[in-house]
Design an enzyme around this catalytic site. Structure first.
Site, mmCIF file in Angstrom:
data_model
loop_
_atom_site.group_PDB
_atom_site.id
_atom_site.type_symbol
_atom_site.label_atom_id
_atom_site.label_comp_id
_atom_site.label_asym_id
_atom_site.label_seq_id
_atom_site.Cartn_x
_atom_site.Cartn_y
_atom_site.Cartn_z
ATOM 1 N N ASP A 13 11.231 19.766 51.172
ATOM 2 C CA ASP A 13 12.258 20.132 50.518
ATOM 3 C C ASP A 13 12.626 18.990 49.209
ATOM 4 O OD1 ASP A 13 14.576 21.722 49.310
ATOM 5 O OD2 ASP A 13 15.810 20.333 50.442
ATOM 6 N N ASP A 15 15.645 18.769 46.670
ATOM 7 C CA ASP A 15 17.131 18.704 46.486
ATOM 8 C C ASP A 15 17.832 18.657 47.790
ATOM 9 O OD1 ASP A 15 16.576 19.667 43.942
ATOM 10 O OD2 ASP A 15 18.110 21.097 43.879
ATOM 11 N N GLU A 22 21.862 17.997 44.396
ATOM 12 C CA GLU A 22 21.462 19.213 43.948
ATOM 13 C C GLU A 22 21.289 19.478 42.676
ATOM 14 O OE1 GLU A 22 20.858 21.833 46.155
ATOM 15 O OE2 GLU A 22 20.873 20.430 47.945
ATOM 16 N N ARG A 60 24.316 31.149 40.240
ATOM 17 C CA ARG A 60 24.435 29.927 39.820
ATOM 18 C C ARG A 60 23.650 29.609 38.448
ATOM 19 N NH1 ARG A 60 22.690 26.696 44.833
ATOM 20 N NH2 ARG A 60 21.201 28.322 44.977
ATOM 21 N N LYS A 148 8.398 29.020 50.052
ATOM 22 C CA LYS A 148 8.145 27.748 50.746
ATOM 23 C C LYS A 148 7.382 27.880 51.767
ATOM 24 C CE LYS A 148 12.470 25.288 49.281
ATOM 25 N NZ LYS A 148 13.442 24.399 49.749
ATOM 26 N N ASP A 169 16.647 20.443 54.624
ATOM 27 C CA ASP A 169 18.103 20.422 55.299
ATOM 28 C C ASP A 169 18.814 21.648 54.997
ATOM 29 O OD1 ASP A 169 17.943 20.592 52.355
ATOM 30 O OD2 ASP A 169 19.943 19.963 52.287
#
Length: 225
Positions: A13, A15, A22, A60, A148, A169
């Site tokens: 990953d 971020d 982020e 977002r 992913k 995470d």
């Protein structure tokens, strides 16, 4: 599978794993502290698995509508490598392996960082820009949890990797972690901690080197007499 194939594939990953920040939160600061706080709260919920990633990302990005595209460069300048990131990449490469990255963030923010770290391949989302302003949408294929995992599987197939490792995470990393032979939670959220093979609780991603049985530095060459 031939032993001549890549011995190790590490997919990470970005971020809050390969980078300290982020990216979407960094962009949101350009919209002001109120928007930034709102976006950060959505990010936290999404990473904890309390919101669907696709819808949370859409919400977002929508807050960024109308911002000048110049905010991308400002946010990009604030994205920094996590301690130990280059050490980990180098250790995997010395072992003959590949390091790839998949990000729910944005190419515009992470491309330079990943290139500087020596990451071999990566995929991320893209921001939509029209006439010099952010449209509040993204463009191109969505990189989410399912994507992913699919990229990990694709890179593993293409490289013939003998062992696959996923490091992340948040909840958006769970599918790729389940698809890997070894999964490492980095400063993990609760859901990741429950499912990861290993966890790293210090902000030093090079701790994965020991967990994977790799050398931290190139072996010293003995002097010839």
């Amino acid at each position: 599978m031939s032993l001549a194939h890549t011995p190790l594939l590490v997919v990470m990953d970005v971020d809050s794993t390969l980078s300290n920040e982020e990216g979407i939160d960094e962009l949101a600061w350009a919209a002001g502290p109120d928007i930034a706080a709102q976006v950060a709260a959505i990010t936290t919920r999404a990473m904890a698995g309390e919101m669907d990633f696709a819808s949370s990302l859409e919400q977002r990005i929508a807050t960024l509508k109308g911002l000048p595209a110049s905010v991308i460069e400002h946010a990009k300048a604030r994205v920094t490598a996590t301690p130990g990131a280059r050490e980990l990449v180098d250790a995997v490469h010395r072992a003959g392996g590949l390091v790839c990255a998949v990000s729910g963030g944005f190419h515009e923010l992470v491309d330079g960082l990943l290139d500087s770290l020596g990451v071999d391949h990566w995929q991320a989302n893209r921001l939509a820009v029209s006439e010099g302003v952010l449209t509040g949408a993204r463009e191109g294929p969505l990189v989410d949890a399912v994507a992913k995992a699919r990229w990990l599987e694709r890179w593993a197939e293409e490289s013939g990797a003998l062992r696959t490792v996923a490091i992340g995470d948040g909840a958006n990393d769970l599918d790729m972690m389940a698809a890997a032979d070894v999964s490492i939670g980095f400063m993990p959220k609760a859901l990741v901690r429950q499912q990861a093979t290993h966890c790293i609780d210090a902000r030093d991603v090079s701790q994965a080197i020991g967990l994977l049985g790799l050398e931290r530095s190139a072996p010293a060459v003995a002097n010839e007499e």
